[in-house]
Design a protein around this motif. Structure first.
Motif, PDB file in Angstrom:
ATOM      1  N   VAL A  29       0.834  -1.203   0.000  1.00 35.26           N
ATOM      2  CA  VAL A  29       0.000   0.000   0.000  1.00 35.26           C
ATOM      3  C   VAL A  29       0.869   1.253   0.000  1.00 35.26           C
ATOM      4  O   VAL A  29       0.627   2.194  -0.774  1.00 35.26           O
ATOM      5  CB  VAL A  29      -0.969  -0.008   1.206  1.00 35.26           C
ATOM      6  N   VAL A  30       1.915   1.274   0.820  1.00 38.27           N
ATOM      7  CA  VAL A  30       2.817   2.432   0.852  1.00 38.27           C
ATOM      8  C   VAL A  30       3.514   2.587  -0.497  1.00 38.27           C
ATOM      9  O   VAL A  30       3.657   3.700  -1.014  1.00 38.27           O
ATOM     10  CB  VAL A  30       3.836   2.292   2.008  1.00 38.27           C
ATOM     11  N   PHE A  31       3.935   1.484  -1.079  1.00 40.90           N
ATOM     12  CA  PHE A  31       4.591   1.528  -2.388  1.00 40.90           C
ATOM     13  C   PHE A  31       3.658   2.090  -3.451  1.00 40.90           C
ATOM     14  O   PHE A  31       4.054   2.936  -4.261  1.00 40.90           O
ATOM     15  CB  PHE A  31       5.067   0.120  -2.771  1.00 40.90           C
ATOM     16  N   ILE A  32       2.408   1.658  -3.455  1.00 39.73           N
ATOM     17  CA  ILE A  32       1.433   2.166  -4.433  1.00 39.73           C
ATOM     18  C   ILE A  32       1.171   3.645  -4.205  1.00 39.73           C
ATOM     19  O   ILE A  32       1.072   4.423  -5.171  1.00 39.73           O
ATOM     20  CB  ILE A  32       0.137   1.339  -4.364  1.00 39.73           C
ATOM     21  N   ILE A  33       1.074   4.068  -2.957  1.00 38.59           N
ATOM     22  CA  ILE A  33       0.846   5.490  -2.666  1.00 38.59           C
ATOM     23  C   ILE A  33       2.031   6.321  -3.138  1.00 38.59           C
ATOM     24  O   ILE A  33       1.843   7.381  -3.767  1.00 38.59           O
ATOM     25  CB  ILE A  33       0.576   5.696  -1.160  1.00 38.59           C
ATOM     26  N   ILE A  34       3.238   5.878  -2.880  1.00 41.61           N
ATOM     27  CA  ILE A  34       4.424   6.631  -3.301  1.00 41.61           C
ATOM     28  C   ILE A  34       4.499   6.707  -4.820  1.00 41.61           C
ATOM     29  O   ILE A  34       4.760   7.785  -5.378  1.00 41.61           O
ATOM     30  CB  ILE A  34       5.702   6.011  -2.705  1.00 41.61           C
ATOM     31  N   ILE A  35       4.261   5.602  -5.500  1.00 40.30           N
ATOM     32  CA  ILE A  35       4.296   5.599  -6.961  1.00 40.30           C
ATOM     33  C   ILE A  35       3.227   6.516  -7.531  1.00 40.30           C
ATOM     34  O   ILE A  35       3.480   7.277  -8.476  1.00 40.30           O
ATOM     35  CB  ILE A  35       4.139   4.163  -7.510  1.00 40.30           C
ATOM     36  N   SER A  36       2.032   6.495  -6.967  1.00 39.45           N
ATOM     37  CA  SER A  36       0.965   7.366  -7.480  1.00 39.45           C
ATOM     38  C   SER A  36       1.277   8.837  -7.210  1.00 39.45           C
ATOM     39  O   SER A  36       0.975   9.693  -8.051  1.00 39.45           O
ATOM     40  CB  SER A  36      -0.377   6.981  -6.885  1.00 39.45           C
ATOM     41  N   MET A  37       1.911   9.149  -6.075  1.00 33.54           N
ATOM     42  CA  MET A  37       2.268  10.542  -5.799  1.00 33.54           C
ATOM     43  C   MET A  37       3.345  11.024  -6.765  1.00 33.54           C
ATOM     44  O   MET A  37       3.276  12.157  -7.254  1.00 33.54           O
ATOM     45  CB  MET A  37       2.724  10.686  -4.349  1.00 33.54           C
ATOM     46  N   VAL A  38       4.325  10.173  -7.034  1.00 33.95           N
ATOM     47  CA  VAL A  38       5.373  10.551  -7.993  1.00 33.95           C
ATOM     48  C   VAL A  38       4.778  10.735  -9.376  1.00 33.95           C
ATOM     49  O   VAL A  38       5.110  11.687 -10.088  1.00 33.95           O
ATOM     50  CB  VAL A  38       6.500   9.486  -7.996  1.00 33.95           C
ATOM     51  N   PHE A  39       3.880   9.850  -9.754  1.00 29.49           N
ATOM     52  CA  PHE A  39       3.241   9.959 -11.061  1.00 29.49           C
ATOM     53  C   PHE A  39       2.406  11.229 -11.166  1.00 29.49           C
ATOM     54  O   PHE A  39       2.447  11.924 -12.174  1.00 29.49           O
ATOM     55  CB  PHE A  39       2.367   8.719 -11.306  1.00 29.49           C
ATOM     56  N   MET A  40       1.676  11.560 -10.116  1.00 27.73           N
ATOM     57  CA  MET A  40       0.834  12.758 -10.137  1.00 27.73           C
ATOM     58  C   MET A  40       1.673  14.024 -10.171  1.00 27.73           C
ATOM     59  O   MET A  40       1.340  14.980 -10.888  1.00 27.73           O
ATOM     60  CB  MET A  40      -0.102  12.775  -8.927  1.00 27.73           C
ATOM     61  N   THR A  41       2.760  14.087  -9.415  1.00 29.01           N
ATOM     62  CA  THR A  41       3.605  15.282  -9.448  1.00 29.01           C
ATOM     63  C   THR A  41       4.304  15.420 -10.806  1.00 29.01           C
ATOM     64  O   THR A  41       4.480  16.538 -11.290  1.00 29.01           O
ATOM     65  CB  THR A  41       4.667  15.246  -8.324  1.00 29.01           C
ATOM     66  N   THR A  42       4.648  14.320 -11.410  1.00 31.91           N
ATOM     67  CA  THR A  42       5.270  14.367 -12.747  1.00 31.91           C
ATOM     68  C   THR A  42       4.258  14.850 -13.765  1.00 31.91           C
ATOM     69  O   THR A  42       4.588  15.652 -14.651  1.00 31.91           O
ATOM     70  CB  THR A  42       5.789  12.973 -13.141  1.00 31.91           C
ATOM     71  N   MET A  43       3.021  14.394 -13.668  1.00 30.32           N
ATOM     72  CA  MET A  43       1.989  14.815 -14.606  1.00 30.32           C
ATOM     73  C   MET A  43       1.605  16.282 -14.406  1.00 30.32           C
ATOM     74  O   MET A  43       1.276  16.970 -15.371  1.00 30.32           O
ATOM     75  CB  MET A  43       0.751  13.929 -14.469  1.00 30.32           C
ATOM     76  N   LEU A  44       1.649  16.789 -13.167  1.00 30.35           N
ATOM     77  CA  LEU A  44       1.292  18.168 -12.916  1.00 30.35           C
ATOM     78  C   LEU A  44       2.395  19.113 -13.369  1.00 30.35           C
ATOM     79  O   LEU A  44       2.133  20.240 -13.782  1.00 30.35           O
ATOM     80  CB  LEU A  44       0.993  18.379 -11.437  1.00 30.35           C
ATOM     81  N   GLU A  45       3.636  18.693 -13.283  1.00 30.21           N
ATOM     82  CA  GLU A  45       4.755  19.536 -13.698  1.00 30.21           C
ATOM     83  C   GLU A  45       4.880  19.596 -15.217  1.00 30.21           C
ATOM     84  O   GLU A  45       5.291  20.612 -15.759  1.00 30.21           O
ATOM     85  CB  GLU A  45       6.055  19.032 -13.081  1.00 30.21           C
ATOM     86  N   ASN A  46       4.566  18.524 -15.884  1.00 32.29           N
ATOM     87  CA  ASN A  46       4.690  18.457 -17.345  1.00 32.29           C
ATOM     88  C   ASN A  46       3.325  18.241 -17.978  1.00 32.29           C
ATOM     89  O   ASN A  46       2.952  17.162 -18.366  1.00 32.29           O
ATOM     90  CB  ASN A  46       5.612  17.283 -17.736  1.00 32.29           C
ATOM     91  N   PRO A  47       2.549  19.336 -18.152  1.00 37.93           N
ATOM     92  CA  PRO A  47       1.208  19.176 -18.728  1.00 37.93           C
ATOM     93  C   PRO A  47       1.223  18.927 -20.215  1.00 37.93           C
ATOM     94  O   PRO A  47       1.969  19.065 -20.989  1.00 37.93           O
ATOM     95  CB  PRO A  47       0.512  20.493 -18.421  1.00 37.93           C
TER      96      PRO A  47
END
Length: 117
Positions: free
Chosen positions: A99-117
Motif C-alpha cells: 500500500v505504501v509503495f502504491i501510494i508513493i508511486i501514485s504521488m510521484v506519477f501525479m507530481t510528474t503529470m502536474l509539472e509536465n502538462p
C-alpha cells in the motif's frame, strides 16, 4: 436364466447430519500452514527482495508438519500456532508495504503529470 436378488441391508438408524456420532469426539488434526508460508516467502521476495522475512513462518510450518508426522500432536499444535501468528504478521506487513509503495508511486506519477502538462 434365473434372476437373483441382491442382498440389501438398510440401517435402522440414520447417520445423517442431525445425528451425533457415538463415542468421544476427536479433535481435528493440527494445521501446519505450509502453503501460506510459501506464499509469504514468494511475496516478500517479489515485493522488496526481503524473502528472509517470510522464513520464520516457513520454519515453524515445517516443524509443525514434522511433529504431526511423528505423532507429536501437541508439538504440532504449538508450532502450527506460531506459524499462524508469524504468517499473519508477515501478511499484514507485506500488505502495508504494498500500500505504501502504491501510494508513493501514485504521488510521484501525479507530481510528474502536474509539472509536465
Amino acid at each position: 436364466m434365473e434372476t437373483r436378488q441382491a442382498d440389501v441391508s438398510i440401517p435402522l438408524q440414520s447417520s445423517g447430519w442431525g445425528s451425533a456420532a457415538p463415542g468421544p469426539r476427536a479433535d481435528p488434526p493440527p494445521r501446519d500452514y505450509v502453503l501460506w508460508s510459501l506464499f509469504n516467502v514468494v511475496l516478500w521476495c517479489a515485493v522488496a527482495g526481503l524473502g528472509c522475512l517470510g522464513f520464520p513462518p516457513l520454519v515453524y510450518s515445517i516443524k509443525a508438519r514434522d511433529c504431526k508426522l511423528l505423532g507429536d500432536l501437541e508439538g504440532a499444535r504449538r508450532h502450527g500456532s506460531r506459524a499462524r501468528v508469524a504468517n499473519i504478521i508477515c501478511s499484514v506487513l507485506v500488505t502495508l508495504v504494498l500500500v505504501v509503495f502504491i501510494i508513493i508511486i501514485s504521488m510521484v506519477f501525479m507530481t510528474t503529470m502536474l509539472e509536465n502538462p
